[in-house]
Structures are given as structure tokens and as C-alpha cells.
Design an enzyme around this catalytic site. Sequence first.
Site, PDB file in Angstrom:
ATOM      1  N   ARG A  28       8.261  44.975  48.390  1.00  0.00           N
ATOM      2  CA  ARG A  28       8.932  44.567  48.728  1.00  0.00           C
ATOM      3  C   ARG A  28       8.905  43.924  49.480  1.00  0.00           C
ATOM      4  O   ARG A  28       9.676  42.711  49.857  1.00  0.00           O
ATOM      5  CB  ARG A  28      10.242  46.368  49.517  1.00  0.00           C
ATOM      6  CG  ARG A  28      11.168  45.236  50.217  1.00  0.00           C
ATOM      7  CD  ARG A  28      12.111  47.065  51.124  1.00  0.00           C
ATOM      8  NE  ARG A  28      12.863  46.953  52.277  1.00  0.00           N
ATOM      9  CZ  ARG A  28      14.216  46.216  51.612  1.00  0.00           C
ATOM     10  NH1 ARG A  28      14.372  46.053  50.497  1.00  0.00           N
ATOM     11  NH2 ARG A  28      15.428  45.933  52.999  1.00  0.00           N
TER      12      ARG A  28
ATOM     13  N   LYS B 161      20.951  51.899  52.864  1.00  0.00           N
ATOM     14  CA  LYS B 161      20.636  52.066  54.390  1.00  0.00           C
ATOM     15  C   LYS B 161      22.403  52.454  54.778  1.00  0.00           C
ATOM     16  O   LYS B 161      23.370  51.365  55.124  1.00  0.00           O
ATOM     17  CB  LYS B 161      20.040  52.328  55.577  1.00  0.00           C
ATOM     18  CG  LYS B 161      18.431  52.247  55.017  1.00  0.00           C
ATOM     19  CD  LYS B 161      18.192  51.366  56.245  1.00  0.00           C
ATOM     20  CE  LYS B 161      16.314  52.113  55.577  1.00  0.00           C
ATOM     21  NZ  LYS B 161      14.984  51.556  56.778  1.00  0.00           N
TER      22      LYS B 161
ATOM     23  N   HIS C  12      18.276  43.742  55.456  1.00  0.00           N
ATOM     24  CA  HIS C  12      18.635  44.118  56.748  1.00  0.00           C
ATOM     25  C   HIS C  12      20.091  44.017  57.638  1.00  0.00           C
ATOM     26  O   HIS C  12      20.958  43.197  57.151  1.00  0.00           O
ATOM     27  CB  HIS C  12      17.145  42.969  57.056  1.00  0.00           C
ATOM     28  CG  HIS C  12      16.217  43.438  56.864  1.00  0.00           C
ATOM     29  ND1 HIS C  12      15.430  42.379  56.808  1.00  0.00           N
ATOM     30  CD2 HIS C  12      15.725  44.322  55.832  1.00  0.00           C
ATOM     31  CE1 HIS C  12      13.707  42.407  56.334  1.00  0.00           C
ATOM     32  NE2 HIS C  12      14.438  44.049  55.725  1.00  0.00           N
TER      33      HIS C  12
ATOM     34  N   HIS D 269       6.911  50.210  48.787  1.00  0.00           N
ATOM     35  CA  HIS D 269       7.408  49.349  49.884  1.00  0.00           C
ATOM     36  C   HIS D 269       6.674  47.834  49.993  1.00  0.00           C
ATOM     37  O   HIS D 269       7.065  46.796  50.413  1.00  0.00           O
ATOM     38  CB  HIS D 269       7.451  50.009  51.076  1.00  0.00           C
ATOM     39  CG  HIS D 269       8.236  49.913  52.176  1.00  0.00           C
ATOM     40  ND1 HIS D 269       9.679  49.480  51.908  1.00  0.00           N
ATOM     41  CD2 HIS D 269       8.847  48.470  53.452  1.00  0.00           C
ATOM     42  CE1 HIS D 269      10.533  49.160  53.165  1.00  0.00           C
ATOM     43  NE2 HIS D 269       9.832  48.296  53.536  1.00  0.00           N
TER      44      HIS D 269
ATOM     45  N   ARG E 129      14.990  48.965  48.249  1.00  0.00           N
ATOM     46  CA  ARG E 129      13.720  50.254  48.737  1.00  0.00           C
ATOM     47  C   ARG E 129      13.867  51.504  47.540  1.00  0.00           C
ATOM     48  O   ARG E 129      14.449  51.129  46.798  1.00  0.00           O
ATOM     49  CB  ARG E 129      14.509  50.796  49.996  1.00  0.00           C
ATOM     50  CG  ARG E 129      14.800  50.051  50.867  1.00  0.00           C
ATOM     51  CD  ARG E 129      15.177  50.412  51.745  1.00  0.00           C
ATOM     52  NE  ARG E 129      15.575  49.561  53.026  1.00  0.00           N
ATOM     53  CZ  ARG E 129      16.882  48.769  53.539  1.00  0.00           C
ATOM     54  NH1 ARG E 129      17.701  48.865  52.275  1.00  0.00           N
ATOM     55  NH2 ARG E 129      16.988  48.636  54.287  1.00  0.00           N
TER      56      ARG E 129
ATOM     57  N   TYR F 264       8.700  38.231  57.434  1.00  0.00           N
ATOM     58  CA  TYR F 264       8.022  37.379  56.750  1.00  0.00           C
ATOM     59  C   TYR F 264       7.738  35.564  57.002  1.00  0.00           C
ATOM     60  O   TYR F 264       7.045  35.645  56.038  1.00  0.00           O
ATOM     61  CB  TYR F 264       8.777  37.167  55.402  1.00  0.00           C
ATOM     62  CG  TYR F 264       9.024  39.117  55.605  1.00  0.00           C
ATOM     63  CD1 TYR F 264       8.168  39.549  54.934  1.00  0.00           C
ATOM     64  CD2 TYR F 264      10.188  39.748  55.612  1.00  0.00           C
ATOM     65  CE1 TYR F 264       8.443  40.676  54.122  1.00  0.00           C
ATOM     66  CE2 TYR F 264      10.431  41.028  55.384  1.00  0.00           C
ATOM     67  CZ  TYR F 264       9.642  41.696  54.404  1.00  0.00           C
ATOM     68  OH  TYR F 264       8.975  42.989  54.423  1.00  0.00           O
TER      69      TYR F 264
END
Length: 311
Positions: free
Chosen positions: A259, A186, A282, A256, A162, A291
Site C-alpha cells: 500500500r 473502513k 483516507h 501494508h 488494505r 508520502y
Amino acid sequence: MKEEQPLPAFAQAFLAYLELEKRYSPHTVLAYRVDLEQFFGYLENTYGDISLKDIRYFHIQSWLVTGLAPGGKSATAVTIRRKISTLKSFFKYAVRKQLLEQSPMAKVNSPKIRKRLPVFVEEKGMQQLEENAAAGKPVFSDDFKGATARLILDLLYQTGMRRAELIGLKMQQVDTGNRQLKILGKGNKERFVPVSSPLLEQIAAYEARKRREIGSPDLERLLVKPNGKPLDESYVYKVVKAALSQVTTIRKKSPHILRHTFATHLMNNGADLNAVKELLGHSSLAATQVYTHNTIEKLKKVHQQAHPKAR
């Protein structure tokens, strides 16, 4: 309209909990703060002095319908879902802290969002970008600024990290011996992403050049601006937009997108879904499964073009 009131103490405590215990990023905490300020500001201006225990479903529904539509302009489904998520987290926290017996969010439903396939750059576009880099096109000039731009693009595309992860990347996170990067995602969750030898060589050359030419006071940070200061979101966005404008006509050209491109190219070349999930950091497989739709669309296109009975 009354002057905006400061957040109540219990809301401030919730934000502190997100920052200190949940380890949410400053950007995420700010988004929660804005939502709560809007919500409690609306309650104050519309219903007067209302206590936390007196907040009911209709107060929340009123804010979602009226408070988020100033001047008659409706909020998008994405915005409404995000703000509902903020309130659900807040009231769940309030119940856990025994400030409330139950959450008023039970009957609040989030609007459905039509799923959109992730936009990405075709492989030939990324190959063209590499050729541009080798040819020293303007965005990849020979000076330190050009070296920074090229490394930004290569790190984003080759690791799927990210933008915030890129900005915070430090040299100590580069593991040359194991050919991998330790990325802090995150919630400060760590993940390891393998990198190629050429990319490691590029990082080493950039680091040496940074020390030699810039003498940056922030030597821990891998990437810096030509003035030695750390990167910011706007700088990274401009670099990516300038580079992608050379090779693609897609409307959005943000970090992004690289990504999405990283993940889509992996899936299109047969990568395991769970492996892509781990590389992206994730928390659930559902976030990665989007995806697979791009992969299926590619298979449909190949089938339609190649099979004699496809039309």
C-alpha cells in the site's frame, strides 16, 4: 491480582455503538474492547469498586504510567496514544449519552511520536517481481495456489487496497465495463479505484479457474485458498512476504508495505496528492501527506547526484 471482571454495561453499549452505528471493523472493535478491559480491570484491581462518575484524571494517568508498564517495562508511545484515543472516544460517548457531565480526559496529553517515512519497495523491485511472475518463479507456481499468490500481489500493488479490503473483495465489486473496483473501506465507506485491462483479464481468468478447479462454495468471494476457504490475514501476509523476499532486503515485508509502495510510486511519478488520497480511501489529507516526504527525499537524492554544486 483479582480475576478479570467483565466489562460494565455502559462499556458494552459503547462497543455495540462502534460496531452497529459507526460500522467499525471487527478488528477495530476488538482493539477498543481490549483497551477498555485493561483499563476497567486496572481500576477494579487498584481502586476497588469505582463508579464511572468517580473516574478522574489521576486514575487515567495512573493506568497509563503504571498499568501499561507491567514488570517495569514501559509501553511505547504508539501504544499509549492508541489507548488514550480509545478512552477519549469512550468518555465522549459517555458525555453524549448523559452518563457524565464532562470527560476526565481534558488534561490527558498524548505523547509525541517521531514521524517515520513509509517503507516501500523500489520500482525496480516491483518490476523484478513482475519478471519473476512471468518466469514462473516458485512463489508464482503454475497451480491454483500460485495463481492466487500472483493475484494477491497484483491487487495490493495496483490498487493500494488494505489487506482486510482484499480479503473481503467479491466478484460483484469488479466493474469490468468501467474498468474499476468498488472497494469497501473502513466504516464501510465505498471508493472506486481504476484498474488496468490486463488486471481485469487476470481476475476473469482466475475466477474461471476457481470455478473449474476448486468448485468453491464461497463463489461470491474473489480470492480463496486452494481448499476453497476464504483467505485470512496470515495467509495473505505469508504470500506477500515470500514474494517480496525475492526482490527487496527491507526488513518489513507486510501487505501494508505494498500500500505504501502504491502511493509512493504514484507520488514519485507526479500524481496529485488529492487523487492519491481518494485512491487510498483516507479521510483526511494529513494521512496522505506523509508520502510527499518520500518524494522530496527522492528529489534531494537526484539533486545531490546530478547537480555540480550540490555537494
